[in-house]
Structure formats: structure tokens, C-alpha cells
Design a protein around this motif. Structure first.
Motif, mmCIF file in Angstrom:
data_model
loop_
_atom_site.group_PDB
_atom_site.id
_atom_site.type_symbol
_atom_site.label_atom_id
_atom_site.label_comp_id
_atom_site.label_asym_id
_atom_site.label_seq_id
_atom_site.Cartn_x
_atom_site.Cartn_y
_atom_site.Cartn_z
ATOM 1 N N MET A 125 3.412 -8.160 5.290
ATOM 2 C CA MET A 125 4.627 -8.524 4.561
ATOM 3 C C MET A 125 5.056 -9.971 4.798
ATOM 4 N N TYR A 126 4.865 -10.490 6.016
ATOM 5 C CA TYR A 126 5.382 -11.823 6.356
ATOM 6 C C TYR A 126 4.293 -12.832 6.693
ATOM 7 N N GLY A 127 3.081 -12.397 6.993
ATOM 8 C CA GLY A 127 2.022 -13.329 7.367
ATOM 9 C C GLY A 127 2.063 -13.749 8.817
ATOM 10 N N VAL A 128 2.775 -13.034 9.682
ATOM 11 C CA VAL A 128 2.805 -13.361 11.106
ATOM 12 C C VAL A 128 1.482 -12.933 11.736
ATOM 13 N N LEU A 129 0.875 -13.823 12.517
ATOM 14 C CA LEU A 129 -0.393 -13.544 13.178
ATOM 15 C C LEU A 129 -0.139 -12.936 14.557
ATOM 16 N N PHE A 130 -0.960 -11.961 14.930
ATOM 17 C CA PHE A 130 -0.846 -11.300 16.232
ATOM 18 C C PHE A 130 -2.161 -11.495 16.978
ATOM 19 N N GLU A 131 -2.072 -12.163 18.082
ATOM 20 C CA GLU A 131 -3.256 -12.445 18.896
ATOM 21 C C GLU A 131 -3.560 -11.234 19.779
ATOM 22 N N GLY A 132 -4.777 -10.712 19.688
ATOM 23 C CA GLY A 132 -5.193 -9.569 20.465
ATOM 24 C C GLY A 132 -5.282 -8.293 19.652
ATOM 25 N N ASN A 133 -4.822 -8.287 18.417
ATOM 26 C CA ASN A 133 -4.956 -7.116 17.551
ATOM 27 C C ASN A 133 -6.354 -7.145 16.941
ATOM 28 N N GLU A 134 -7.165 -6.171 17.271
ATOM 29 C CA GLU A 134 -8.560 -6.150 16.846
ATOM 30 C C GLU A 134 -8.740 -5.680 15.401
ATOM 31 N N ASP A 135 -7.692 -5.181 14.770
ATOM 32 C CA ASP A 135 -7.819 -4.670 13.387
ATOM 33 C C ASP A 135 -6.648 -5.192 12.549
ATOM 34 N N LEU A 136 -6.475 -6.508 12.526
ATOM 35 C CA LEU A 136 -5.355 -7.111 11.806
ATOM 36 C C LEU A 136 -5.734 -7.247 10.333
ATOM 37 N N ARG A 138 -4.534 -6.009 6.078
ATOM 38 C CA ARG A 138 -3.407 -5.581 5.244
ATOM 39 C C ARG A 138 -3.326 -4.063 5.261
ATOM 40 N N ILE A 139 -2.093 -3.569 5.160
ATOM 41 C CA ILE A 139 -1.896 -2.130 5.236
ATOM 42 C C ILE A 139 -1.102 -1.576 4.064
ATOM 43 N N LEU A 140 -0.312 -2.407 3.382
ATOM 44 C CA LEU A 140 0.517 -1.961 2.251
ATOM 45 C C LEU A 140 0.040 -2.541 0.924
ATOM 46 N N THR A 141 -0.440 -3.768 0.910
ATOM 47 C CA THR A 141 -0.911 -4.385 -0.334
ATOM 48 C C THR A 141 -2.416 -4.207 -0.455
ATOM 49 N N ASP A 142 -2.955 -4.621 -1.605
ATOM 50 C CA ASP A 142 -4.377 -4.470 -1.871
ATOM 51 C C ASP A 142 -5.165 -5.516 -1.088
ATOM 52 N N TYR A 143 -6.501 -5.320 -1.022
ATOM 53 C CA TYR A 143 -7.352 -6.207 -0.234
ATOM 54 C C TYR A 143 -7.381 -7.612 -0.825
ATOM 55 N N GLY A 144 -7.377 -7.715 -2.147
ATOM 56 C CA GLY A 144 -7.437 -9.026 -2.765
ATOM 57 C C GLY A 144 -6.073 -9.645 -3.009
ATOM 58 N N PHE A 145 -5.029 -9.109 -2.411
ATOM 59 C CA PHE A 145 -3.685 -9.621 -2.651
ATOM 60 C C PHE A 145 -3.536 -11.002 -2.021
ATOM 61 N N ARG A 146 -2.904 -11.904 -2.763
ATOM 62 C CA ARG A 146 -2.658 -13.260 -2.292
ATOM 63 C C ARG A 146 -1.196 -13.412 -1.939
ATOM 64 N N GLY A 147 -0.903 -14.039 -0.781
ATOM 65 C CA GLY A 147 0.469 -14.255 -0.368
ATOM 66 C C GLY A 147 1.006 -13.075 0.428
ATOM 67 N N HIS A 148 2.308 -13.144 0.712
ATOM 68 C CA HIS A 148 2.989 -12.117 1.506
ATOM 69 C C HIS A 148 4.314 -11.800 0.808
ATOM 70 N N PRO A 149 4.535 -10.547 0.416
ATOM 71 C CA PRO A 149 5.665 -10.212 -0.462
ATOM 72 C C PRO A 149 7.038 -10.543 0.091
ATOM 73 N N GLN A 150 7.259 -10.415 1.423
ATOM 74 C CA GLN A 150 8.593 -10.600 1.974
ATOM 75 C C GLN A 150 8.943 -12.053 2.267
ATOM 76 N N ARG A 151 8.060 -12.967 1.991
ATOM 77 C CA ARG A 151 8.402 -14.384 2.124
ATOM 78 C C ARG A 151 9.242 -14.831 0.925
ATOM 79 N N LYS A 152 10.148 -15.749 1.151
ATOM 80 C CA LYS A 152 11.035 -16.213 0.079
ATOM 81 C C LYS A 152 10.320 -17.094 -0.939
ATOM 82 N N ASP A 153 9.102 -17.543 -0.635
ATOM 83 C CA ASP A 153 8.384 -18.426 -1.550
ATOM 84 C C ASP A 153 7.408 -17.677 -2.433
ATOM 85 N N PHE A 154 7.434 -16.352 -2.423
ATOM 86 C CA PHE A 154 6.499 -15.595 -3.234
ATOM 87 C C PHE A 154 6.953 -15.622 -4.692
#
Length: 303
Positions: A125-136, A138-154
């Protein structure tokens, strides 16, 4: 009767215990609207979470939720909030760290495995990166989705649109094609008159129904001023009606005729209803007698 709701322990002593357990890892601690909020350093997130879980005065064993918040005006625009629950103390707190688009946040999957799904949602949703997550991923949008829906610049219209292609027998991605441009509608009454030309009005630039070949029809005349209110006539003032007008009005009035019945009708007998008798208006009138004519006796009369 109040609605049933879970009751939690009071916040007394929680901030003091957190300050003693975290030390320099804690940058801010507040107690607002009945909620304890702890802001820790981003690089110290994992040891701070272990201290909040294992400290005997805190004992926050469960990670309930991870949420993201976007503040575009800040240098570190994102907040990553962790909601913790203590089973033994029946209490909740919120732990917060800040970051931006490129600085990763340490993953807490080594402490709570459920954080893997929650961190994926914040990343999606926001594009925040998590260091150490081995399976980071997308979980809600499609695989080819561009951008992040909850950002104000979408963009409101998105980048691509997908549909099922009957020819290719699969879902295909195509550039967004809008039927019309995005319009900002203002709901001003059209009777008041807008100070600009609305889209589509340029097609009606020809003469209107009230225009003439020489030009537009002249404007309508201004309305007549309202009549002055009637003033009541003063006492003793002469009447505006003359005597002749009064006599003419009386002559035009219909005369009221009296009923022809001599007595009031009480029964439906022919004596009172006049059934079988000729109408008074149909009776034959007798001629007046001439005083100079002497009547003569007819035949069979005595001389």
C-alpha cells in the motif's frame, strides 16, 4: 446500559517502565486519549521489541497489527505503527518508527512470524521496504501493478487497465483510455450564471431562438414599479359613487317574486300539488266587455 466492551488496564506506570527498559532507543513517549504511544529509533526496532516482550514490567507478547501512515510534507514521510498486546497485563500500546521511500525498516518476523503478512501489506500500500523479510511481495494488488495505492501521488485513473481478451484467452493489460477528460464539477446553480464557458457550450455559438438577422433580440423592458398600497378612506369623506350610479345598479337588480302557493305544502295531494290542472300561464284570457254592445237573447229563451 452501556454496550459491552473489553476493559484494559490503566496506563499508570507504563511510560516509566518503557523508559527504563528501552533507554536511548526511545525518542518520544506520550499518553494521549487513553493510548500510550512510543516512538523508537528505526535501527533499534528489533531490540526494542524484544525488550517490550521480555521485560517483566511490560510483557507485550502479541503483535496485533502493523499500519502505515503517509505525511508527504515531511522528510521521512511514512510512519510504521505496531500495535502490541500484553496477555498477562491486559494492556495495549503502540510503537512507531519513521522512514522514507528508500530507507528500509528492520523486519520483526524473527520475533513474530505473523509480521510477514502484515509487512507485505504495508509494502504493497505504501512502498515501505522491510529489511529481513524473505517474502516481501505484493499481497493486495496484482503482480503487474505499478505504484502504491495509499500514496498521495497515485493517479486517480491508474496506469493500466486489465480486461479478459477473448482472442488471447487470458487477461491482458492495456493503457488507460478514458471516455472523457476528468472534469472538476462545481455545483453552482445554472440560473445564477457561470463566469466561464462550460465544456460543450462552444457548440451552441450560433444564433439563439430569440435572435434576429440584424442581431440579437432587444432585451425585455424593465418591469413596472409595484403599485402603491391602498390607503383606507378617512371618516366623513364624500363617497366616490354618485346617486345616478346607485339608481342604475338598483334597476339592474332582479326582482324577487313571492311564491304562488297560498299555504305551505304539508301533504302530496293533488289539491295542493295542482296535478291535472292547467298551468296558470296557459289559461285563456277573456276579452274585456264593450260597454256599448247590448247582449241579445238566443233561441229558446223567453222574450
Amino acid at each position: 446500559m452501556r454496550a459491552p466492551a473489553p476493559r484494559y488496564a490503566a496506563n499508570d506506570g507504563v511510560i516509566a517502565a518503557a523508559q527504563a527498559a528501552l533507554g536511548d532507543m526511545l525518542t518520544e513517549a506520550t499518553d494521549l486519549v487513553g493510548e500510550v504511544n512510543l516512538t523508537v529509533k528505526r535501527e533499534s526496532l528489533v531490540p526494542a521489541m524484544i525488550a517490550l516482550r521480555d521485560n517483566p514490567m511490560l510483557q507485550y507478547q502479541a503483535l496485533m497489527e502493523i499500519a502505515g501512515v503517509d505525511y508527504p510534507a515531511r522528510a521521512e514521510r511514512f510512519d510504521v505503527c505496531y500495535m502490541l498486546l500484553s496477555y498477562t497485563r491486559n494492556h495495549r500500546i503502540r510503537v512507531r518508527v519513521t522512514t522514507d521511500e528508500v530507507k528500509p525498516v528492520p523486519s520483526v518476523t524473527s520475533i513474530w512470524p505473523v509480521a510477514g503478512w502484515l509487512e507485505r501489506e504495508v509494502y504493497d500500500m505504501y512502498g515501505v521496504l522491510f529489511e529481513g523479510n524473505e517474502d516481501l511481495r505484493r499481497i493486495l494488488t496484482d503482480y503487474g501493478f505499478r505504484g502504491h495505492p495509499q500514496r498521495k501521488d497515485f493517479p486517480l485513473s491508474g496506469f493500466v487497465e486489465l480486461r479478459y481478451s477473448e482472442e488471447a484467452k487470458r487477461v491482458v493489460y492495456e493503457p488507460v483510455q478514458l471516455a472523457q477528460d476528468f472534469r472538476n464539477f462545481d455545483f453552482m446553480s445554472p440560473w445564477e450564471g457561470a463566469q466561464y464557458v462550460l465544456p460543450g457550450d462552444e457548440k451552441a455559438a450560433g444564433p439563439g431562438p430569440g435572435d434576429t438577422p440584424q442581431g440579437k433580440a432587444p432585451p425585455p423592458p424593465p418591469p413596472a414599479p409595484p403599485a402603491a398600497p391602498a390607503v383606507p378612506q378617512a371618516k366623513g369623506a364624500p363617497s366616490p359613487v354618485t346617486a345616478d350610479e346607485v339608481r342604475k345598479a338598483g334597476a339592474k337588480a332582479k326582482k324577487v317574486t313571492r311564491p304562488r302557493a297560498k299555504t305551505a305544502k304539508t301533504v302530496d295531494s293533488t289539491a295542493q300539488t295542482g296535478a291535472g290542472e292547467p298551468h296558470p300561464g296557459n289559461r285563456r284570457k277573456s276579452k274585456p266587455k264593450d260597454p256599448d254592445v247590448v247582449p241579445t237573447k238566443g233561441k229558446g229563451q223567453n222574450q
